[in-house]
Design a protein around this motif. Structure first.
Motif, PDB file in Angstrom:
ATOM      1  N   ILE A 194       1.073  -1.704  -0.152  1.00 20.57           N
ATOM      2  CA  ILE A 194       0.079   0.581   0.005  1.00 20.57           C
ATOM      3  C   ILE A 194       0.646   1.204  -0.122  1.00 20.57           C
ATOM      4  O   ILE A 194       0.252   2.002  -0.525  1.00 20.57           O
ATOM      5  CB  ILE A 194      -0.886   0.069   1.244  1.00 20.57           C
ATOM      6  N   THR A 195       2.454   1.705   1.043  1.00 21.06           N
ATOM      7  CA  THR A 195       2.759   2.034   0.698  1.00 21.06           C
ATOM      8  C   THR A 195       4.145   2.595  -0.934  1.00 21.06           C
ATOM      9  O   THR A 195       3.622   3.562  -1.297  1.00 21.06           O
ATOM     10  CB  THR A 195       3.803   1.640   1.949  1.00 21.06           C
ATOM     11  N   MET A 196       4.280   1.857  -1.605  1.00 26.93           N
ATOM     12  CA  MET A 196       4.514   1.294  -2.974  1.00 26.93           C
ATOM     13  C   MET A 196       4.105   1.932  -3.951  1.00 26.93           C
ATOM     14  O   MET A 196       4.152   3.270  -4.879  1.00 26.93           O
ATOM     15  CB  MET A 196       4.731   0.370  -3.059  1.00 26.93           C
ATOM     16  N   GLY A 197       2.166   1.315  -3.250  1.00 30.12           N
ATOM     17  CA  GLY A 197       1.057   2.456  -3.799  1.00 30.12           C
ATOM     18  C   GLY A 197       0.763   3.614  -4.287  1.00 30.12           C
ATOM     19  O   GLY A 197       1.074   4.179  -4.868  1.00 30.12           O
ATOM     20  N   PHE A 198       0.973   4.356  -2.434  1.00 26.83           N
ATOM     21  CA  PHE A 198       1.142   5.689  -2.839  1.00 26.83           C
ATOM     22  C   PHE A 198       1.820   6.201  -3.791  1.00 26.83           C
ATOM     23  O   PHE A 198       1.769   7.244  -4.009  1.00 26.83           O
ATOM     24  CB  PHE A 198       0.815   5.416  -1.273  1.00 26.83           C
ATOM     25  N   PHE A 199       3.181   5.632  -2.910  1.00 28.77           N
ATOM     26  CA  PHE A 199       4.067   5.947  -4.196  1.00 28.77           C
ATOM     27  C   PHE A 199       4.192   6.469  -5.867  1.00 28.77           C
ATOM     28  O   PHE A 199       3.925   7.613  -6.111  1.00 28.77           O
ATOM     29  CB  PHE A 199       5.664   5.653  -3.889  1.00 28.77           C
ATOM     30  N   LEU A 200       4.435   5.271  -6.005  1.00 31.46           N
ATOM     31  CA  LEU A 200       3.730   5.457  -7.219  1.00 31.46           C
ATOM     32  C   LEU A 200       2.842   6.501  -8.008  1.00 31.46           C
ATOM     33  O   LEU A 200       2.918   7.032  -9.121  1.00 31.46           O
ATOM     34  CB  LEU A 200       3.418   3.834  -7.867  1.00 31.46           C
ATOM     35  N   VAL A 201       1.214   6.307  -7.119  1.00 34.68           N
ATOM     36  CA  VAL A 201       0.532   7.522  -7.386  1.00 34.68           C
ATOM     37  C   VAL A 201       1.232   8.413  -7.664  1.00 34.68           C
ATOM     38  O   VAL A 201       0.306   9.481  -8.476  1.00 34.68           O
ATOM     39  CB  VAL A 201      -0.743   6.910  -6.274  1.00 34.68           C
ATOM     40  N   VAL A 202       2.140   8.868  -6.523  1.00 31.52           N
ATOM     41  CA  VAL A 202       2.194  10.177  -6.377  1.00 31.52           C
ATOM     42  C   VAL A 202       3.127  10.547  -7.188  1.00 31.52           C
ATOM     43  O   VAL A 202       3.400  12.086  -8.712  1.00 31.52           O
ATOM     44  CB  VAL A 202       2.444  10.972  -5.317  1.00 31.52           C
ATOM     45  N   PHE A 203       3.773   9.624  -7.665  1.00 32.29           N
ATOM     46  CA  PHE A 203       4.883   9.814  -9.235  1.00 32.29           C
ATOM     47  C   PHE A 203       4.452   9.654  -9.944  1.00 32.29           C
ATOM     48  O   PHE A 203       4.928  11.039 -11.054  1.00 32.29           O
ATOM     49  CB  PHE A 203       6.493   8.557  -8.704  1.00 32.29           C
ATOM     50  N   ILE A 204       3.897   9.000 -10.894  1.00 27.98           N
ATOM     51  CA  ILE A 204       3.306   9.669 -12.027  1.00 27.98           C
ATOM     52  C   ILE A 204       2.545  10.711 -12.034  1.00 27.98           C
ATOM     53  O   ILE A 204       2.609  10.855 -12.779  1.00 27.98           O
ATOM     54  CB  ILE A 204       2.259   7.652 -12.281  1.00 27.98           C
ATOM     55  N   GLY A 205       1.459  10.705 -10.665  1.00 29.99           N
ATOM     56  CA  GLY A 205       0.848  11.849 -10.762  1.00 29.99           C
ATOM     57  C   GLY A 205       1.387  12.889 -10.947  1.00 29.99           C
ATOM     58  O   GLY A 205       0.879  14.356 -11.852  1.00 29.99           O
ATOM     59  N   VAL A 206       2.327  13.253 -10.481  1.00 28.93           N
ATOM     60  CA  VAL A 206       3.018  13.981 -10.515  1.00 28.93           C
ATOM     61  C   VAL A 206       4.378  14.964 -11.550  1.00 28.93           C
ATOM     62  O   VAL A 206       4.564  15.207 -12.990  1.00 28.93           O
ATOM     63  CB  VAL A 206       4.818  14.491  -9.560  1.00 28.93           C
ATOM     64  N   MET A 207       4.523  13.584 -12.450  1.00 27.12           N
ATOM     65  CA  MET A 207       5.156  13.289 -13.753  1.00 27.12           C
ATOM     66  C   MET A 207       3.884  13.755 -14.875  1.00 27.12           C
ATOM     67  O   MET A 207       3.544  14.385 -15.995  1.00 27.12           O
ATOM     68  CB  MET A 207       5.463  12.108 -14.327  1.00 27.12           C
ATOM     69  N   MET A 208       2.696  12.668 -14.488  1.00 27.40           N
ATOM     70  CA  MET A 208       1.730  13.376 -15.572  1.00 27.40           C
ATOM     71  C   MET A 208       1.212  15.176 -15.576  1.00 27.40           C
ATOM     72  O   MET A 208       1.162  15.595 -16.550  1.00 27.40           O
ATOM     73  CB  MET A 208       0.285  12.841 -15.358  1.00 27.40           C
ATOM     74  N   SER A 209       1.192  15.485 -14.164  1.00 31.63           N
ATOM     75  CA  SER A 209       1.339  17.649 -14.234  1.00 31.63           C
ATOM     76  C   SER A 209       2.427  18.031 -15.518  1.00 31.63           C
ATOM     77  O   SER A 209       1.905  18.999 -15.719  1.00 31.63           O
ATOM     78  CB  SER A 209       1.165  17.370 -12.730  1.00 31.63           C
ATOM     79  N   MET A 212      10.230  12.421  -8.188  1.00 34.47           N
ATOM     80  CA  MET A 212      11.103  11.860  -6.664  1.00 34.47           C
ATOM     81  C   MET A 212      10.702  12.447  -5.223  1.00 34.47           C
ATOM     82  O   MET A 212       9.983  11.596  -3.923  1.00 34.47           O
ATOM     83  CB  MET A 212      12.405  11.690  -7.044  1.00 34.47           C
ATOM     84  N   LEU A 213      10.972  13.754  -5.302  1.00 37.08           N
ATOM     85  CA  LEU A 213      10.754  14.119  -4.064  1.00 37.08           C
ATOM     86  C   LEU A 213       9.327  14.510  -3.535  1.00 37.08           C
ATOM     87  O   LEU A 213       9.094  14.451  -2.328  1.00 37.08           O
ATOM     88  CB  LEU A 213      12.013  15.913  -4.515  1.00 37.08           C
ATOM     89  N   ALA A 214       8.717  14.722  -4.592  1.00 37.99           N
ATOM     90  CA  ALA A 214       7.420  15.373  -3.939  1.00 37.99           C
ATOM     91  C   ALA A 214       6.620  13.990  -4.187  1.00 37.99           C
ATOM     92  O   ALA A 214       6.264  13.672  -2.546  1.00 37.99           O
ATOM     93  CB  ALA A 214       6.170  15.835  -4.867  1.00 37.99           C
ATOM     94  N   ALA A 215       6.801  12.433  -4.215  1.00 39.50           N
ATOM     95  CA  ALA A 215       6.639  11.105  -4.517  1.00 39.50           C
ATOM     96  C   ALA A 215       6.963  10.957  -3.061  1.00 39.50           C
ATOM     97  O   ALA A 215       6.499  10.508  -1.879  1.00 39.50           O
ATOM     98  CB  ALA A 215       6.892  10.358  -5.293  1.00 39.50           C
ATOM     99  N   SER A 216       8.763  11.220  -2.530  1.00 38.48           N
ATOM    100  CA  SER A 216       9.058  10.508  -1.014  1.00 38.48           C
ATOM    101  C   SER A 216       8.225  11.399  -0.174  1.00 38.48           C
ATOM    102  O   SER A 216       7.959  10.738   0.592  1.00 38.48           O
ATOM    103  CB  SER A 216      10.468  10.598  -1.589  1.00 38.48           C
ATOM    104  N   PHE A 217       8.718  12.152  -0.193  1.00 34.72           N
ATOM    105  CA  PHE A 217       7.803  13.790   0.998  1.00 34.72           C
ATOM    106  C   PHE A 217       6.432  12.792   0.974  1.00 34.72           C
ATOM    107  O   PHE A 217       6.085  12.492   2.539  1.00 34.72           O
ATOM    108  CB  PHE A 217       8.349  14.708   0.088  1.00 34.72           C
TER     109      PHE A 217
END
Lengths: 107, 157
Positions: A34-49, A63-68
């Motif tokens: 669930i943590t990895m999923g959360f990371f990937l969602v934010v990571f891909i979301g920022v890339m899409m942005s 990476m920074l946005a997703a890891s934070f």
């Protein structure tokens, strides 16, 4: 394989026990996935942005946005024992600090 | 890399912000989990979160000590001109020294947290070596900048 019964847990007292139960049933993988999923969602979301704004993707900032964001999520999970393994929590802290250094050095 | 960040001063500014931000982040994580779940496994000696937070807080205490020392000396009954002259020289060395101390112990605190995290996960010696080289270069940069600031007189302005 016999799953532990939900009735024997403390779910009626604390809803976080649902997560603990899920983690026990999956052998400790629930918290990690669930943590990895959360990371990937934010990571891909920022890339899409970045893509939707028509700009070049800056991978270190993604990476920074997703890891934070994941660190905040993992902190919430760590407030109850038995959901997320402490090793994974410290990996997230390490990734966050390294991402910060990457952004600072690369920019 | 764009050209805006090239150079010693922008790099040092960025890295100082990283250290400061890491301090706040670790403090936030430590405090919030300590309140909600004091028996959590992350406070065990295996992971070093206690050590890194304590060392960062002790270095922040250095700033308070320096400030107290200076205020005490100014508040003395009969300060002479020599005292003030000595105070200026002392401040010129104390303040860079305290910044250097903060930077070094903050780096140490980050290493204390990062390395146990990376060591057990099979991320490999390459990551560890790369991090060590990067942190060493940061340390050398901090020392060089402090020496430059003292030599050019920037620390006395």
């Amino acid at each position: 394989m016999t799953y532990p019964e939900l009735n024997g847990t403390l779910v009626r007292d604390d809803l976080m026990e649902l997560f603990v139960y899920s983690n026990v049933v999956t052998g400790g993988l629930f918290g990690l996935f669930i943590t990895m999923g959360f990371f990937l969602v934010v990571f891909i979301g920022v890339m899409m942005s970045y893509i939707s704004r028509g700009r070049d993707i800056e991978i270190e900032k993604c990476m920074l946005a997703a890891s934070f964001a994941t660190l905040g999520w993992a902190t919430i999970l760590e407030m109850s024992s038995g959901i997320l393994n402490p090793v994974y929590f410290f990996v997230i802290i390490g990734i966050t600090i390294l991402s910060m250094i990457w952004v600072a050095v690369g920019d | 890399m764009n050209k805006k960040g090239i150079g010693l001063r922008p790099m040092m500014t960025n890295l100082s912000l990283v250290l400061l931000f890491s301090f706040f982040m670790l403090s936030f994580v430590y405090t919030s989990i300590e309140i909600q779940n004091p028996n959590s496994d992350i406070f065990s000696d295996t992971y070093g979160l206690n050590n890194s937070k304590n060392s960062m807080e002790s270095t922040l205490g250095n700033f308070t000590d320096t400030s107290d020392n200076i205020f005490n000396q100014i508040a003395e009954d009969k300060p002479t001109a020599v005292d003030f002259l000595f105070l200026i020289f002392k401040g010129a060395f104390y303040i860079p020294w305290t910044f250097l101390s903060f930077a070094i112990t903050s780096l140490n605190a980050l290493v204390v947290v990062i390395f146990p995290a990376l060591a057990g996960t099979g991320l490999g010696s390459i990551t560890t070596t790369a991090t060590a080289i990067m942190l060493s270069s940061i340390l050398v940069t901090i020392v060089l900048l402090t020496v430059k600031a003292i030599r050019t007189g920037e620390s006395e302005r």
